[in-house]
Design a protein around this motif. Sequence first.
Motif, short mmCIF file in Angstrom:
data_model
loop_
_atom_site.label_atom_id
_atom_site.label_comp_id
_atom_site.label_asym_id
_atom_site.label_seq_id
_atom_site.Cartn_x
_atom_site.Cartn_y
_atom_site.Cartn_z
N SER A 187 69.03 9.75 11.34
CA SER A 187 67.84 10.54 11.69
C SER A 187 66.55 9.84 11.31
O SER A 187 65.49 10.46 11.24
CB SER A 187 67.89 11.89 10.98
OG SER A 187 69.10 12.55 11.27
N ASP B 48 63.54 10.24 13.71
CA ASP B 48 63.09 11.63 13.70
C ASP B 48 62.24 11.90 12.46
O ASP B 48 61.18 12.52 12.54
CB ASP B 48 64.28 12.60 13.70
CG ASP B 48 65.14 12.49 14.95
OD1 ASP B 48 64.58 12.27 16.03
OD2 ASP B 48 66.36 12.63 14.83
N HIS C 290 68.97 21.60 13.64
CA HIS C 290 69.49 21.10 14.90
C HIS C 290 70.29 22.19 15.60
O HIS C 290 71.01 22.96 14.96
CB HIS C 290 70.36 19.86 14.65
CG HIS C 290 70.66 19.11 15.90
ND1 HIS C 290 71.69 19.49 16.75
CD2 HIS C 290 70.06 18.04 16.47
CE1 HIS C 290 71.72 18.66 17.77
NE2 HIS C 290 70.74 17.78 17.63
N PHE D 153 66.69 20.58 19.49
CA PHE D 153 67.72 19.66 19.94
C PHE D 153 67.20 18.23 19.81
O PHE D 153 67.88 17.36 19.31
CB PHE D 153 68.15 19.97 21.37
CG PHE D 153 69.40 19.24 21.78
CD1 PHE D 153 70.63 19.59 21.26
CD2 PHE D 153 69.33 18.17 22.66
CE1 PHE D 153 71.78 18.91 21.61
CE2 PHE D 153 70.48 17.48 23.02
CZ PHE D 153 71.70 17.86 22.50
N LYS D 154 65.96 18.01 20.25
CA LYS D 154 65.31 16.71 20.09
C LYS D 154 64.04 16.93 19.27
O LYS D 154 63.39 17.97 19.38
CB LYS D 154 64.98 16.11 21.45
CG LYS D 154 66.24 15.77 22.23
CD LYS D 154 65.91 15.01 23.49
CE LYS D 154 67.22 14.76 24.21
NZ LYS D 154 67.32 13.48 24.77
N THR D 155 63.69 15.95 18.49
CA THR D 155 62.56 16.08 17.57
C THR D 155 61.27 16.56 18.22
O THR D 155 60.58 17.39 17.63
CB THR D 155 62.33 14.75 16.83
OG1 THR D 155 63.54 14.40 16.17
CG2 THR D 155 61.24 14.87 15.79
N GLU E 296 60.76 18.81 20.13
CA GLU E 296 60.80 20.26 20.18
C GLU E 296 60.29 20.89 18.88
O GLU E 296 60.04 22.10 18.84
CB GLU E 296 62.21 20.75 20.48
CG GLU E 296 62.72 20.33 21.85
CD GLU E 296 64.19 20.60 22.05
OE1 GLU E 296 64.83 21.28 21.22
OE2 GLU E 296 64.74 20.10 23.05
#
Length: 190
Positions: free
Chosen positions: A17, A20, A97, A160-162, A164
Amino acid sequence: MPEAQLKIMVSSTVYGSESDLDQIHAILKGYGYEVVMSKNGTVYVPIGVSNEEACLQAVEDCDLFLGIIFPRYGSGITHKEFSKAIELDKPRWFISHHYIEYTRQLMKQFMFDTEGNRKGFEIQRTSVLDSIKVIDMYNEAIQNHLDSDKRRSHWAHPFFKTPETYDFLKTQFSNMGRRMNELNKLNNNE
């Protein structure tokens, strides 16, 4: 940038991660916070103190706590940081997540008995989730607890994806002056 800074601890597993966390770190720094994050080496580790002890001290020393729940449990230090923030009743926010809530709902029937007690259920490491303890960490993060005769329910903002998380981070942290005022009122029991 304001003269005074609030210290926000970002607690998460790191492996897998990194980018992120770099993005979240940059956003919070951009809002003027002093960001404490082990991934960036900003957790002070005194001589003779373990990394775990230093991380738990960082939780005590922070003004605000942001917990990020990825589908990796890692060494368990993140879980201990979450527990410490909850124990100290730090002002805290969690993001999680999407896999975590999904897996939580799917595994609930195996993890708990009819009275809601945690069974000894475990899973083998998979590419989606490395330990069922991630679900335990999530459950602890969102638990209800009592605070000055008020019941507060914490929740974890899903992503779900950073990218967001950007609106959430902006809404919660872009106005540091507002957070400082809230902390002052909280500390003065207003």
